[in-house]
Structures are given as C-alpha cells and as structure tokens.
Design an enzyme around this catalytic site. Structure first.
Site, short mmCIF file in Angstrom:
data_model
loop_
_atom_site.label_atom_id
_atom_site.label_comp_id
_atom_site.label_asym_id
_atom_site.label_seq_id
_atom_site.Cartn_x
_atom_site.Cartn_y
_atom_site.Cartn_z
N HIS A 199 0.84 -1.20 0.00
CA HIS A 199 0.00 0.00 0.00
C HIS A 199 0.88 1.26 0.00
O HIS A 199 0.73 2.14 -0.86
CB HIS A 199 -0.91 -0.02 1.24
CG HIS A 199 -1.84 1.14 1.33
ND1 HIS A 199 -3.15 1.08 0.91
CD2 HIS A 199 -1.66 2.41 1.77
CE1 HIS A 199 -3.74 2.25 1.10
NE2 HIS A 199 -2.85 3.08 1.62
N GLU A 200 1.80 1.31 0.95
CA GLU A 200 2.63 2.51 1.06
C GLU A 200 3.58 2.62 -0.13
O GLU A 200 3.89 3.72 -0.58
CB GLU A 200 3.40 2.50 2.38
CG GLU A 200 2.53 2.38 3.64
CD GLU A 200 1.38 3.39 3.72
OE1 GLU A 200 1.47 4.44 3.06
OE2 GLU A 200 0.39 3.13 4.43
N HIS B 264 1.79 4.46 -2.81
CA HIS B 264 1.86 5.93 -2.59
C HIS B 264 3.23 6.45 -3.02
O HIS B 264 3.35 7.49 -3.66
CB HIS B 264 1.67 6.25 -1.11
CG HIS B 264 0.24 6.21 -0.64
ND1 HIS B 264 -0.76 6.95 -1.25
CD2 HIS B 264 -0.36 5.56 0.38
CE1 HIS B 264 -1.91 6.74 -0.61
NE2 HIS B 264 -1.71 5.90 0.39
N GLU C 296 -4.63 7.67 -3.34
CA GLU C 296 -5.15 6.42 -2.77
C GLU C 296 -5.35 5.37 -3.86
O GLU C 296 -5.21 4.17 -3.61
CB GLU C 296 -6.45 6.71 -2.02
CG GLU C 296 -6.96 5.57 -1.16
CD GLU C 296 -6.14 5.31 0.10
OE1 GLU C 296 -5.21 6.10 0.39
OE2 GLU C 296 -6.41 4.29 0.77
#
Lengths: 505, 505
Positions: A270-271, A274, A300
């Site tokens: 997820h990170e 980003h 997102e």
C-alpha cells in the site's frame, strides 16, 4: 517563449515553499519513526512554527504581487500571452491555491487548530474509555467550525462540497451520491452472495510471527519491488504511512502485528503504491503544482492498486509465494490456492482499517452518509452512535457492541477532517478504473507478473498518471486514461469476477 | 519585575529561531543517518532555504526594533531598569548576536558560501589524489575571504581574534599563544619520556570485530550511561557526531571500523559528553542564549572529559571491563591492566583524529600556528605543505610522506573554518581544569566509578557548567568553577601523572 520575470519569481517562491514543506514532512516522519519520546513537546512547536511560516509564504504579498502581474484577479484569467500549456496550468493552480489559502482568516485557523488539537486528545480518551459523551461536545464544536469553513470557502450546491474540495478538488456531493449509491447496492448484493457461500478457513494467517521474521519479510518484499533503493527506504512506525520529501527521497513505513504478518506485507505494498506516485512525479516541474499529486483519491488509487489489484492478486503470489514459503515455515503445508483464497477472505467486520476489499467501501459509505447528514444538520451529534450502528447493520450486517468499535474508531472527525473519508473509497474506484485501461493495453499482464515482472506496471502508471501532477484534475485524468468518466463500474466488475472465483458461485 | 512587552516579544522571536534551528539540525542529522542517497540534492536546497530564513529572522527589523527598545545601540547598555540578572544576560547576548549577525553583508555570505562549497569538493578530490596543487588556489581565495571577514568583524589586536570569536568568544590569539606555548613544551617533553620507555603491545585492540558485535557493545555502553533513554538515541553515521534539537531530544551517532572496536566505544563516550551538555542546558531558558552552550571549547571539554578522563580511565574499566570481556571473547586472556595500558598507548602519528591524549593537542598546535601565519600573511599557501611537515617533525617527531596524510587531512580549511581548530585543544584543557575542581569536591570519585556510578559526575557538570548556558563566557566559567583562569597546568599535570604510571617512569 521565455516566461516573464514575475513568472520565474513565482516559481522560485513556490519551489521554496515546497522545500520548506519537505522539511516539515521530515519533522513528521521523524516523530513517527526515530524521535526520542521526550522530543514530542518541542516537536509540536517546531511543526507549528514551520507550518505558520509556510502559510505566510503561501499568502504573502510577494506571492500576490507576482500573481497579479500574471493573471486577472479574482478570475484567474491569464494576462500574459504566449505561455506554454504547462506554464498556464501552473498559473491556474497557483491562482487556485492562493485564493483558497487566503480565504480563511488567521483567527479562524487558530481556533480550528486549538479546538481540534484538544478534541483529538479527548477523542483518544473517549475511545479508550468507550465514552462517546465526553467527545460529543467537541464534535459539535468541530461540526460548527466545519460549517463555518464551508461558508467561508463558499459553495454552489452543498456545504459539503466546500469541504470535499480540500481533498478532492473536482468532486461534489451530488456526484458522490450517485457513485456511492450504485456502489453500495452492488457491494451489499455481492456480500450477500459471499456470505451464503462456503467460508474460508484462514487461521494460519493469524499465527504468531516474530518481529524479526516480519521485518525480514518486509525487506525482502521491498527489495523485489520496482523501486530504486537510492530514492526510498522502509522503517517501522505505529501506523504505516508514506511521505515524500522529493521524487528522489520518498519513504514508507510498516508495522508488525504479531498475529497478522500479511497485514505488514500488504501495508508495505500500500505505502509503496503511494511512494511510486511521489517518485513518479516530474522532477523537472517539482516545486510547482505540476510536480504535485493530483488529489487524495488519485494518491489512494495508487496505493490500493498495488495493495489490492496487484498485491492481493493470484499472479503476484504465483511468483512470490514459493519464495515466501521458504522464508516462513508455517506456510509449509499451505498450497498457493489456499493462501490466495485466505488472503482474500471476505468477512464483514466493525473496523474499517481491517476490512477486506468487498466491505471496505461500505465502511466509507457509512461515514460519508453520516458526515453529510451532520454537516446538513439533519443528524444531531447525540443521535450519531445510533445512526452509525443502524447503517452498519444495514450495509454490512454487523452491529457494534460499543462506540469504541463504532463511531469512535477513526481519528478523522476529531481532527476536523470532514470531507476526507470519501477519498478512501474513490481511491479504490479510480484504481479499478485506471486498471481497466492498463489491462487492455497489457493483455498479458498476468503472465508477466507471474514471472515477477512489476516494473512495466509502474512505468505505465508513471506515464499515464504520475508524471502529470496537477496538470489534470482527477476527473480529467480518468477520462484521459480510460476515455470514460469515473464510475463504480470497473471496480464492481473487478470484484464480482474475482470473488465469484474465490467463493465459487 | 515583569519584563516589558518588547522583552517578551524578543524572547518569543528568539525561541522561534531556536525551533527553526532544531528543524535545521534534524535535516543535518537525517542526512548523515537515514536519508536515501538520492535525497542529497533536494536536501542541500532545504538546508540552504531554512538557513537563509533563520538568518533573516536573526537580522530582522523586528529583532532590531525589540532590541532598540531595550538597549542603547550600539553600546548595548540596557535602557530598562529592574531586569533580573538572567534577563540582563539574555539582553547582553542577544545584542552581541544581533550585532555580529548583521555585520556580514548578504553578498559576502553568498560568496563565502559558494567558494567554500566548491572548495570542499575540490579538497575531497585533492586529498584522494594527494594533489595539494589543485586545492591551493581555493585555499588562497578562502584565506583572502577570512581576512576580509576579520576586517568586517573588526579586531583590536590580531585579525585571527575576529575569527576565533565565532567559536570561542572570549579567547584571543595572544592568550592562546601563551597557553599553547607552555602546553607544547610540556607535551613534547612528556612525549620524549614516553618514547624512551618500553612500548605497549596493543595489537589485540585491532583485531576484527563484526559490525553486529560492535553495535551490541555500543548499545550496552549507552544503556549504562546516566542518560534518560526518552531524551536521547544512538545511530550510525560515517563520522560520529552529536546534535541536539532540545535538551529532551539530543542524539548521538557512532561508527564501526572493523579493526578498531574501541574507537567506536570512545566515540560513544565522546558524543555522549556533548549530549550530556545539551541535555543539561536549562529547559526553562531554552530558546534564549542562556539555554545555549557557552562555546565550542566548553562543548569539547564535556566530550573530552567523558571520552578521556573518564572513558580512558582505570576506574571506569575496573567496573566495565569484566562485563565487556563476557561480551567479547577476544578479550578472554587480556587482563584489565593490559587492556587499560593498551587503550592509552601513546604513539605519535600523522592523523589528528586518531591521536592519543598526549599527542592530540600537538596536532592542534601545528594547525593553530599555521593558521595564524596564513592569516597574518607570513606563510604563503605554496609553502604550506613544507611548513606543515616541518612542524610535525618538530613537535611530534613524525613526517608525513604525502600531503593527503599531511596538510590535506582535515576538511576545516576548505569550509573556511579558520579559528576552529584551537577549540579542540582548549576543550582538553578546560576538561582537566574543571575536573581538578570536581575531584577536590569528590575525593572518592574513583571508588564510585569503580562501582559503575556515573550519574554524580553528570550531576556535578550540570550544576557547575551545563545549566548556566551563556550566562558566563568560558573565561568566567573557568574562574567560577575552579577559582582560577584557564591554563595548561591541570591538563599537563593530569597527563604527567597518568602516563608516568602507564609507562612506568
């Protein structure tokens, strides 16, 4: 044509502001990673002073004077002829930012900051003690301030639009109503089918894995992602996050929960999503709005794309699972198929941050509808817990047994972040929307991922999304990339196809 | 009496400047510890922009206006009656800082910064290639700029005084001449005696120790030092350093060299000494000059006191050596006495940073005398290498075989830091000077240290030195603590006593 001096002056000032923002980002990063505990009090002063300085520069006379030489005020229509398309887009966004930054009076910002600073501490106590009543008066104050904020910013249709704009500039309440309406119905229907199917036993995913082993796994995963280690790093923090000081200095964190090793690895993905976005922004235009992320939803969309479409996908684990098995003995007797289905187990739960792909957006829709009603005044703070529980029952089929697991679970409202929640769901929709275009252009993507190839995905995202920064807003970007406006369709179709296979219906 | 508004305004501005300095310190700390390599270019911009902002605030109209209401300009004589002694000291130092900060024109600062930025890169190449000639023209420029700087700052007696003032406000060339004169003679004499004695075999100190083991040792040592872990932390960097964002956030670093594990542990003690000073500054007056370290020499006195008088001392290792032996098998057959003598082996060498206690100050004296001659114009840059080698031969009895190990070894001159070197030696003298008072008040200190008690030393330093900040300058502080002005006596007497025992003469 060479842009006029006022343009280069403005660009220099904008770059300076960005560099100061990077220093601010480092203060935050350090606070969550390495700062000794005693540093917290001075840290809050450092952050507040630097934030004030940055705000002063954003609303400075110098900024205004440069801008006034370049555009008509307040319309923003360019005065100067012959600017390139990119320079015009910079001007457009500078003008927008300047107007917005100058609208809130300093006294209002100070009140807002004081109230939310106190409220977030009270919220933490209220959640701990499961006592909504002590938080209620603060929430009332905050809602009042958010209404006031909406008034100051101004809106055409709905006060919530003005709050949305902070996080998702081109989105309106009306548009979200339509999209979330369709989304909620389809997700609830899908959830019913899944609930009726044979359930998955995923207990092995919750066996204890040591911190050291989890760190080893996280580092192994990062090393296999298509990112230059000279531009990024992984650290530990209480809550995973991503922060970027520059496209060449973009950092992520994860956390290790002893009984949820996959939570750690999905956080990393997820990170990293980003972080890929930040690393994919233009270095040439860095310091201007064209070197900035479009919006929170688009940000997102990048994290969710890597975490879910890729990171919870079968091709990804077809490649990586055999390697992970060697590192983690508890997986010894678990075949890939069982691992993959367990990783995607759907189970309505009370807590958003722990939700699976199918129920996640339903959590967000609950919050959106409640936020809207609170801002409209149709729902009173006193009635919030009951309304929350009713909506959770209606959309997810579960009822919180207490407010700590209900309407007190998220910090956002205590910080005054009304308008933020929808971006969590929109991110998923944008991810699937973009990915539908990607998979058409790369019909063999699954085969490539099965071979461990990932760079081509990141490259595609960079070319189609990252590099544009704020050149296009999220609406324009969606159309440019896919030819279609954002809707819930791609996401729902992705989920239906994926979960029909997993749950065999 | 409550101080007037202009005073509280000035204090607030000063505190703001300190908080911004802390943010700047974090940018530097991060650069040396965790920053991804790609972050270096944006980092230099972040640092430069924040530095400029801080300089602007220090020389701002607001600062001047507040100051003018409080003191007569340019004399600095207070206008306001009834201020406390501490408030008067703040005013005195603010006035001094403001005057000094405003003296250098922005254009000069820019030139200085550009020249030294380029020169430090050229220096690195010159050192690597052992080619003094490519560095020489830059050094000439820098010396010219330093002379110019001295002129702008102004001086009564010697241009070098104006350069010294940046690092050691109350020190003059004449005073240093006297002190270093005596010091050099006694050190050279002591060194002769040592060289004539039976030499120590310290080869076991240079056996290979893994990075992991060295880190374990460093953390073990830190855990045994009298510091609250909530206020400090230890990290790794290429060169050990200490930095403080606040008395409650003071960080140190060390490095691990595979064949010099004690270098790591002595670095920890050295940096811990700096850190104790920062943690011992007044939190009440933090943000004002009274919450700042007195001078570089006093700072260095704290690091050298812990590194050498304590950390190379027999009582310290009487307590810690048995523990370390258990952790480090290579020490198994080495008795404490051999360890202690080896740790204090004296051997004239070419490199300052590797020097023992006896020869260290001689290295500094070489640099001081050369700096002085360069600034006076009595020595030309072209003649520098020869002058260096001659002085090394005269004071230390060794001759560099090349300039990389000679006059090119330190970075300081390339950064324009003329006037800095003397503080390295003065730090040792202040340490011994202070310690002579301490040991009179704590005649049983050795026994206590043998029991692992260290907090009482730190407490004494806090009460007698740290807490005063810039209330007293180093000269006043020396007299307050010991009743006597600084001289080389305490240091030489400490060394003679210690090394007579070690070398048995």
């Amino acid at each position: 044509m060479k842009p006029p001096k006022s343009f280069t002056d403005l660009r220099e000032l904008s770059t300076e502001i960005h560099h100061l923002n990077s220093a601010l980002a480092l203060l935050h990063w350090d606070q969550e990673t390495y700062m000794p505990a005693g540093g917290i009090n001075p840290r809050s002063h450092q952050i507040s002073i630097l934030s004030t300085l940055i705000h002063e520069k954003k609303t400075s006379r110098k900024f205004k004077q440069c801008l006034q030489k370049l555009v008509h005020m307040p319309s923003g229509k360019p005065k100067v002829k012959g600017l390139s398309k990119i320079h015009l887009a910079m001007l457009r966004e500078w003008h927008k930012d300047f107007n917005r930054a100058g609208k809130l009076p300093a006294s209002f910002i100070e009140t807002f900051s004081q109230v939310t600073s106190e409220a977030s501490q009270i919220w933490a106590a209220a959640k701990k003690e499961n006592n909504f009543k002590i938080f209620a008066p603060f929430l009332e104050k905050i809602i009042g301030l958010c209404r006031k904020k909406a008034e100051i910013y101004g809106f055409e249709d709905h006060p919530y639009d003005a709050l949305l704009e902070t996080y998702e500039p081109c989105m309106t309440t009306r548009k979200i109503d339509v999209i979330f309406g369709g989304l909620q119905k389809q997700l609830t229907a899908l959830l019913k089918k899944i609930t009726a199917a044979k359930q998955i036993d995923d207990r092995f995913l919750h066996r204890k894995v040591s911190d050291e082993k989890q760190l080893e796994l996280a580092n192994w995963l990062v090393a296999n992602l298509p990112a230059d280690p000279a531009y990024t790093r992984l650290d530990l923090s209480a809550h995973p996050f991503s922060t970027a000081l520059h496209p060449h200095d973009s950092r992520i964190t994860t956390r290790v929960l002893p009984n949820a090793f996959m939570s750690n690895l999905l956080s990393v993905l997820h990170e990293a999503g980003h972080s890929f976005y930040e690393m994919g922004l233009s270095t040439e235009y860095w310091g201007t709005p064209i070197g900035e992320a479009t919006s929170l939803s688009i940000h997102e969309s990048q994290s969710r794309l890597w975490e879910t479409i890729i990171g919870r996908g079968l091709p990804f684990w077809t490649h990586f699972y055999p390697q992970m098995k060697k590192k983690l003995p508890l997986l010894k007797n678990i075949p890939l198929d069982k691992f993959y289905r367990s990783l995607n187990k759907v189970q309505p739960s009370l807590i958003r941050v722990e939700a699976d792909e199918v129920t996640y957006c339903l959590h967000v829709i609950v919050r959106f509808e409640i936020e809207k009603a609170l801002i409209e005044g149709k729902l009173s703070v006193a009635d919030l817990p009951e309304a929350w529980n009713a909506k959770m029952k209606e959309y997810l089929g579960v009822t919180p047994t207490n407010d700590a697991q209900g309407c007190l679970q998220d910090i956002h409202w205590s910080l005054g972040d009304f308008g933020y929640f929808p971006t969590y769901a929109l991110g998923n929709l944008f991810a699937a929307h973009f990915f539908s275009a990607f998979s058409k252009q790369h019909p063999d993507w699954e085969k490539k991922v099965e071979q461990g190839e990932l760079a081509f995905i990141r490259d595609w995202l960079k070319v189609n999304i990252h590099q544009w920064g704020r050149m296009y807003n999220s609406e324009e970007l969606a159309k440019r990339v896919t030819g279609k406006a954002l809707s819930e369709k791609a996401y729902c179709s992705y989920l239906k196809k994926k979960y029909a296979k997993i749950y065999k219906f």
